[in-house]
Scaffold this active site. Structure first.
Site, short mmCIF file in Angstrom:
data_model
loop_
_atom_site.label_atom_id
_atom_site.label_comp_id
_atom_site.label_asym_id
_atom_site.label_seq_id
_atom_site.Cartn_x
_atom_site.Cartn_y
_atom_site.Cartn_z
N ARG A 117 26.86 34.30 -17.06
CA ARG A 117 26.14 35.22 -16.17
C ARG A 117 25.04 34.38 -15.51
O ARG A 117 24.05 34.02 -16.15
CB ARG A 117 25.56 36.37 -16.98
CG ARG A 117 24.82 37.43 -16.19
CD ARG A 117 24.38 38.54 -17.15
NE ARG A 117 23.52 39.53 -16.55
CZ ARG A 117 23.93 40.66 -15.97
NH1 ARG A 117 25.23 40.91 -15.91
NH2 ARG A 117 23.08 41.52 -15.47
N GLN A 147 32.52 43.95 -13.66
CA GLN A 147 32.00 45.29 -13.43
C GLN A 147 32.98 46.11 -12.59
O GLN A 147 33.33 47.24 -12.95
CB GLN A 147 30.65 45.22 -12.70
CG GLN A 147 30.07 46.56 -12.31
CD GLN A 147 29.68 47.41 -13.51
OE1 GLN A 147 28.89 46.98 -14.33
NE2 GLN A 147 30.24 48.60 -13.61
N ASP A 236 24.16 51.02 -6.29
CA ASP A 236 23.56 50.00 -7.16
C ASP A 236 22.08 49.94 -6.79
O ASP A 236 21.64 50.52 -5.79
CB ASP A 236 24.25 48.65 -6.92
CG ASP A 236 23.85 47.60 -7.95
OD1 ASP A 236 23.14 47.92 -8.92
OD2 ASP A 236 24.26 46.42 -7.78
N CYS A 276 26.66 51.01 -11.33
CA CYS A 276 26.94 49.93 -12.28
C CYS A 276 25.82 49.73 -13.29
O CYS A 276 26.03 49.04 -14.30
CB CYS A 276 27.22 48.63 -11.53
SG CYS A 276 25.94 48.14 -10.39
#
Length: 339
Positions: A117, A147, A236, A276
């Site tokens: 990540r 995701q 988001d 998300c």
């Protein structure tokens, strides 16, 4: 000799940096395996342990804060019989204290896979290019495929996915929007991004997805027009990690792009709402909508676990993955014969 063997291993390994190496059939196969994995979790106390990653180790590099990604990957690897090692990107000094190439080669000697990540997408590409083990993109500034894979699976699981489903992303043309666009270049559906001018998605990914001719893809700046006849409203945060100095300006610019009861009322009555997470209630989405009956936000968050478990089996124990699909096809064939 060693260099030749290394090249062969590199050539045969499977990475997951995005959707470009998949096709629609492979994505649906992964969804079906995710359903199997999800059922297995509820059955684990009643039968033989299901440990397809037994004795496998996965190095997980986190250069950005994480809740869902870290917990779902670490727990998922553990439940499949493997072991996850957490590494802070700042602590190991990715690209500063040590080169990306050296980190990739070293972790390949210790582990069976790398989950990362990161900030720059070029770093995950560098890891994949130099590692002899699978590399998984758990988020970069460019994309967030794990995701979006879980998001699309959630719609598939609920029986909502079809080639004409209209998914409307309301907000910033960020990494999550980019991954939705990339998916639209592989799997047929109708995707609309409603974003302010100047906050559009990556042009390269957008052009590639449109040129694929698989899905209808639109980028517009009017959120009310965008959500008309929508099956899914998705949003988001307006200010992503690393953009904190832009927060005040973004709050002002994105104010008309909030998903609230009024905007939801312009979509189909059956529309579902997705996010998300993490969510900033009162900014990109109201609490009333996020916690309301049309929200599937927690469902998609849970499904990160199941889809990523399926993905890790596909990458690290492909024989087990293939065995399921062979059995699955034979069972379906038998049902069709009986029918």
């Amino acid at each position: 000799m060693e260099e030749h063997v290394l090249k062969q291993v590199h050539a045969g390994k499977r990475d997951f940096l995005g959707f470009s190496h998949l096709d629609a059939a492979k994505i649906i196969e992964l969804f079906d395996y995710s359903l199997f994995i999800k059922r297995k979790r509820t059955e684990r106390s009643s039968g033989d342990p299901f440990l397809p990653l037994k004795d496998r180790t996965v190095a997980m590099i986190f250069s950005k804060p994480s809740l869902r990604t870290r917990v779902s990957f670490e727990l998922g690897i553990h439940e499949l019989g493997g072991y996850a090692i957490n590494l802070e990107g700042k602590s190991i000094g990715v690209g500063s204290r040590e080169s990306v190439e050296d980190i990739a080669r070293l972790l390949s000697r210790y582990n069976d896979a790398i989950v990362a990540r990161l900030h720059e997408h070029s770093v995950i590409e560098g890891l994949a290019a130099n590692a002899s083990i699978p590399v998984v993109n758990a988020l970069t500034d460019l994309s967030h495929p794990c995701q979006v894979l879980a998001d699309a699976f959630t719609l598939y699981e609920k029986g909502l996915w079809h080639k004409d489903i209209k998914v409307v992303f309301v907000g910033d043309g960020n990494n999550v929007a980019n991954s939705w666009i990339e998916l639209a270049g592989i799997l047929p559906f109708h995707f609309v991004l409603a974003c302010p001018e100047g906050y559009t998605p990556d042009s390269g990914l957008l052009d590639a997805a449109r040129n694929a001719g698989i899905s209808r893809i639109k980028v517009i700046h009017d959120p009310e027009a965008a959500v008309s006849d929508a099956d899914v409203l998705y949003t988001d945060v307006w200010t992503s990690m690393g953009q904190e100095d832009e927060q005040e300006e973004r709050l002002r610019i994105f104010a008309p792009y909030q998903i609230n009861s009024r905007l939801l009322g312009l979509a189909k009555p059956s529309a579902v709402v997705m996010h998300c997470m993490p969510a900033h209630r009162g900014q990109e989405i109201t609490a009333e909508v996020m916690d309301g009956p049309q929200s599937v936000v927690i469902d998609e968050a849970e499904n990160r676990l199941h889809v990523q478990k399926a993905l890790m089996v596909k990458l690290l124990n492909h024989e087990e993955y293939r065995k399921f699909h062979l059995t699955h096809r034979l069972l379906n064939a038998a049902k069709n014969i009986k029918g």
